[in-house]
Design an enzyme around this catalytic site. Structure first.
Site, PDB file in Angstrom:
ATOM      1  N   SER A  59       2.212  -4.193  -5.268  1.00  0.00           N
ATOM      2  CA  SER A  59       2.489  -4.513  -3.872  1.00  0.00           C
ATOM      3  C   SER A  59       1.199  -4.765  -3.093  1.00  0.00           C
ATOM      4  O   SER A  59       0.223  -4.036  -3.235  1.00  0.00           O
ATOM      5  CB  SER A  59       3.250  -3.352  -3.229  1.00  0.00           C
ATOM      6  OG  SER A  59       3.513  -3.648  -1.880  1.00  0.00           O
ATOM      7  N   SER A  98       4.521  -4.692   1.036  1.00  0.00           N
ATOM      8  CA  SER A  98       5.328  -3.727   1.812  1.00  0.00           C
ATOM      9  C   SER A  98       5.806  -4.355   3.109  1.00  0.00           C
ATOM     10  O   SER A  98       5.013  -4.913   3.870  1.00  0.00           O
ATOM     11  CB  SER A  98       4.510  -2.478   2.141  1.00  0.00           C
ATOM     12  OG  SER A  98       4.235  -1.756   0.963  1.00  0.00           O
ATOM     13  N   ASN A 145      -9.834  -2.341   1.147  1.00  0.00           N
ATOM     14  CA  ASN A 145      -9.100  -3.210   2.060  1.00  0.00           C
ATOM     15  C   ASN A 145      -8.577  -2.404   3.221  1.00  0.00           C
ATOM     16  O   ASN A 145      -8.301  -1.213   3.108  1.00  0.00           O
ATOM     17  CB  ASN A 145      -7.956  -3.929   1.346  1.00  0.00           C
ATOM     18  CG  ASN A 145      -6.691  -3.093   1.308  1.00  0.00           C
ATOM     19  OD1 ASN A 145      -5.952  -3.034   2.293  1.00  0.00           O
ATOM     20  ND2 ASN A 145      -6.460  -2.414   0.195  1.00  0.00           N
ATOM     21  N   SER A 146      -8.473  -3.100   4.340  1.00  0.00           N
ATOM     22  CA  SER A 146      -7.942  -2.492   5.552  1.00  0.00           C
ATOM     23  C   SER A 146      -7.077  -3.542   6.226  1.00  0.00           C
ATOM     24  O   SER A 146      -7.405  -4.065   7.289  1.00  0.00           O
ATOM     25  CB  SER A 146      -9.121  -2.074   6.445  1.00  0.00           C
ATOM     26  OG  SER A 146      -8.664  -1.694   7.704  1.00  0.00           O
ATOM     27  N   ILE A 147      -5.971  -3.898   5.548  1.00  0.00           N
ATOM     28  CA  ILE A 147      -5.106  -4.971   6.046  1.00  0.00           C
ATOM     29  C   ILE A 147      -4.232  -4.445   7.185  1.00  0.00           C
ATOM     30  O   ILE A 147      -4.049  -5.122   8.198  1.00  0.00           O
ATOM     31  CB  ILE A 147      -4.203  -5.526   4.902  1.00  0.00           C
ATOM     32  CG1 ILE A 147      -5.025  -5.869   3.662  1.00  0.00           C
ATOM     33  CG2 ILE A 147      -3.388  -6.721   5.388  1.00  0.00           C
ATOM     34  CD1 ILE A 147      -6.083  -6.900   3.849  1.00  0.00           C
ATOM     35  N   CYS A 152       0.592   4.356   2.060  1.00  0.00           N
ATOM     36  CA  CYS A 152      -0.430   3.395   2.497  1.00  0.00           C
ATOM     37  C   CYS A 152      -1.477   4.123   3.326  1.00  0.00           C
ATOM     38  O   CYS A 152      -1.144   4.803   4.298  1.00  0.00           O
ATOM     39  CB  CYS A 152       0.183   2.281   3.335  1.00  0.00           C
ATOM     40  SG  CYS A 152      -1.078   1.107   3.901  1.00  0.00           S
ATOM     41  N   GLY A 202      -6.229  -0.267 -11.127  1.00  0.00           N
ATOM     42  CA  GLY A 202      -7.390  -0.738 -11.882  1.00  0.00           C
ATOM     43  C   GLY A 202      -7.113  -1.451 -13.183  1.00  0.00           C
ATOM     44  O   GLY A 202      -8.014  -1.596 -14.006  1.00  0.00           O
TER      45      GLY A 202
END
Lengths: 343, 296
Positions: free
Chosen positions: A34, A59, A82-84, A146, A268
């Site tokens: 996801s 998500s 990441n910091s979406i 998340c 990973g």
């Protein structure tokens, strides 16, 4: 009831099928992860997304969501942060556009749902159930982990009680024959206690692991690099953490501390060998995430590499390898080619 | 929010480097990449993997396509211009002839071409000029009068002045330090150029600040700005959601859109420049799904 979407395994050298429970049998164990594959159309340019065991979507929450400002990404050794911020179209647009498209290309879909409250999770699940393309759904992944939420206290998967509440509410909204998978965070003291709470509350399986919370500082600006300050660490750098988490939960199942349910391994995986590590630790299916950014064909490439590797090792059934590192019967010894020709 | 950009054909191929040469402060690489050469149009880009399949540098580096030759001596070729600014781009710049490089492309939307032969001004900042010569040729084939402005901090950071003289009807050069052409910025010469040529379209490629300035000037002088943006990307193919920026859609609503699939070319007046600080964009409060108090 027959469902043409539940395809038969296609490789005649080995039975790759995976039983998610309730008659949901996937032709193979490979999935997208996801948030690393959008909702299918982008990767479908590189490979047929219906080739995968299942396609896991980004998500989706109740309403459209812009996500965070930029920069949203920082490259790290063998990984990235990441910091979406869960950018997405909202569940109404998802069931109107994305899910029907995935159904139209024959994909088996494992939608990932999220919410900022347990009732939002329930609303998203209910909307999904009521949608016209719901027959493409082979299960639902419940993203309770998340790390990119404003208040870290909102990470449900850091608390057994909060996790259980979400899982129980989502379970109520979905038909009994649609399995739900709780996606867990490795950023906890004891992942087995969270896993146990989720299964007790009605989770039919577990997905492990989500990203680890991390941070990068821009030493030119002497400020946090990401707009969101902290972000989720993913990529090959975290694979040992995924293997450990899967191992611990599988061990707890073997000891009877958690009922036995399928584990979907993620974290990973870049090659077939990496996937086999997660499987040997106890994963019944494997998702490919950040590696897709490096190689957009990674999910199917890993499938082919894993298949070849298992055949080479002499396995005839994928299910025989699941959890093998815990001391299940050893695999049959492969017969070297030169011995075969002598016989 | 049409789904069409993600349906465009794209290829992933292992390309052979057949030529590499220093051009001022940059490296110009020619790659044998027949499928991409066949499909590409000006304004599109390619994403190169750094290192081999076990490289610890996972994220692809994206480069605007400088030129394609679909039927070259070695098979179709794709040319790119690289500025070595970090470990990834230094690795790419270090590739030698016959080395393999993993390339994905062509990616993103191309520069839209006018249907009528209107005069056009093309503005390139630094090596941002890379795709403009190819664009210029296509515009001139359509009967457009094309003038180009090339600007950079100093002469060694200009790219393609000679090629510009070959592919355009007029060329103006600016440098911050006056080492070549006019001392100053492209924005100093652009207003007069639009007015003199009667330009209907200004195409721009370069740093964000320059693109904003081009958009402002084009708007004030009656031209449409089409700008190709540079955003940090992780995948280049539309799945990672890191290269977003706030852009106004045809419905008048601002959304955080992916510059890799919905760009990199945007109409300048659609970009929410007010939300940028340097190269970073915040989410405007009026954007669809913007964070409420407390953020998300």
């Amino acid at each position: 009831m027959t469902d043409q979407r539940i395809a038969r395994p296609t490789d005649d050298r080995i039975d790759l099928s995976v039983d998610l429970g309730f008659g949901k049998v996937l032709p193979n164990p490979l999935m997208t992860a996801s948030g690393c594959a959008a909702n299918g159309a982008e990767l479908h340019r590189f490979f047929d997304v219906s080739e995968l065991g299942a396609f896991v979507t980004k998500s989706v929450m109740a309403d459209p969501r812009s996500g965070r400002g930029t920069p949203r990404m920082a490259e790290t050794p063998s990984g990235m942060l990441n910091s979406i911020g869960l950018q997405g179209p909202g569940i109404a647009a998802f069931v109107d556009t994305d899910l029907p498209w995935l159904a139209s290309v024959g994909a088996r879909v494992l939608p990932s749902i999220a919410g900022s409250s347990s009732t939002e999770f329930a609303h998203v699940a209910a909307t999904l159930r009521a949608s016209r393309a719901f027959e493409a759904v082979v299960g639902v992944e419940v993203n309770i982990s998340c790390p990119n939420v404003a208040n870290r206290g909102l990470v449900f998967a850091c608390d057994p009680g909060a996790s259980a509440k979400v899982i129980a509410l989502v379970r109520e909204q979905l038909p009994r024959d649609v399995p739900i998978f709780a996606k867990l965070s490795p950023d906890v003291t004891d992942i087995t206690s969270i896993a146990a709470a989720c299964v007790k509350a009605g989770a039919d399986g577990l997905t492990m692991i989500n990203t680890l919370l991390g941070m990068v500082i821009d030493t030119d600006l002497m400020r946090p690099h990401l707009g969101g300050i902290t972000g989720g660490l993913s990529g090959p750098a975290i694979r040992p953490v995924a293997v450990r988490a899967i191992w611990q939960v599988r061990q707890a199942m073997a000891e009877g501390r958690i009922p036995v349910v399928p584990i979907i391994g993620v974290g990973g995986v870049r090659t077939g060998r990496d996937a086999l590590e997660l499987v040997a630790a106890g994963a019944s299916a494997v998702q490919v995430g950040t590696a897709t950014f490096n190689d957009p064909t990674a999910p199917v490439r890993v499938l082919h590499e894993l298949t070849d590797l298992l055949v080479e090792k002499g396995y005839r059934r994928f299910s025989d390898v699941v959890g093998a590192a815990h001391g299940s019967p050893l695999p049959p010894r492969p017969v070297p080619v030169d011995e075969r020709s002598r016989a | 929010m049409s789904a069409s950009p993600v349906r465009a054909r794209v290829a992933k191929e292992v390309a052979e480097v057949i030529a590499t040469r220093r051009v001022g402060a940059y490296q110009h690489l020619t790659l044998v990449s027949p499928q991409i050469a066949e499909l590409a149009r000006p304004g599109q880009f390619v994403a190169l993997a750094v290192g081999d399949e076990s490289s610890a540098t996972l994220l692809r580096r994206s480069f605007s396509i400088h030129k394609v030759s679909p039927s070259g001596t070695y098979g179709g070729t794709v040319e790119i211009v690289v500025s070595a600014v970090g470990p990834g781009t230094r690795w790419i710049v270090g590739r030698q002839p016959h080395d393999p490089v993993d390339v994905v492309g062509p990616l993103g939307k191309a520069f839209p071409l006018p249907t009528e032969p209107v005069p056009c001004v093309l503005v390139g900042g630094g090596y941002g000029s890379a795709p403009l010569f190819w664009l210029s040729s296509q515009l001139r084939e359509r009967g457009c009068h094309v003038e180009m402005v090339l600007g950079a901090a100093s002469e060694d950071r200009l790219f393609g002045v000679v090629e510009a003289r070959r592919s355009c009807d007029g060329v103006t050069v600016t440098t911050d330090d006056g080492s070549a052409g006019h001392r100053g910025w492209v924005s100093d010469v652009l207003p007069e150029l639009i007015d003199r040529t009667g330009a209907g379209v200004v195409y721009g490629c370069g740093p964000m600040g320059m693109l904003r300035s081009i958009t402002d000037i084009a708007g004030r002088h009656g031209a449409v700005a089409q700008v190709a943006v540079e955003e940090a990307m992780a995948c280049g193919v539309g799945v990672c959601m890191t290269c977003v920026m706030p852009v106004v859609g045809t419905d008048g609503q601002t959304r955080m859109v992916r510059s890799c699939v919905e760009g990199p070319v945007f109409r300048g007046d659609r970009v929410r420049w007010d939300a940028f600080e340097g190269n970073h964009a915040r989410v405007p409060d009026d954007a669809v799904g913007a964070p409420r108090a407390g953020g998300h």
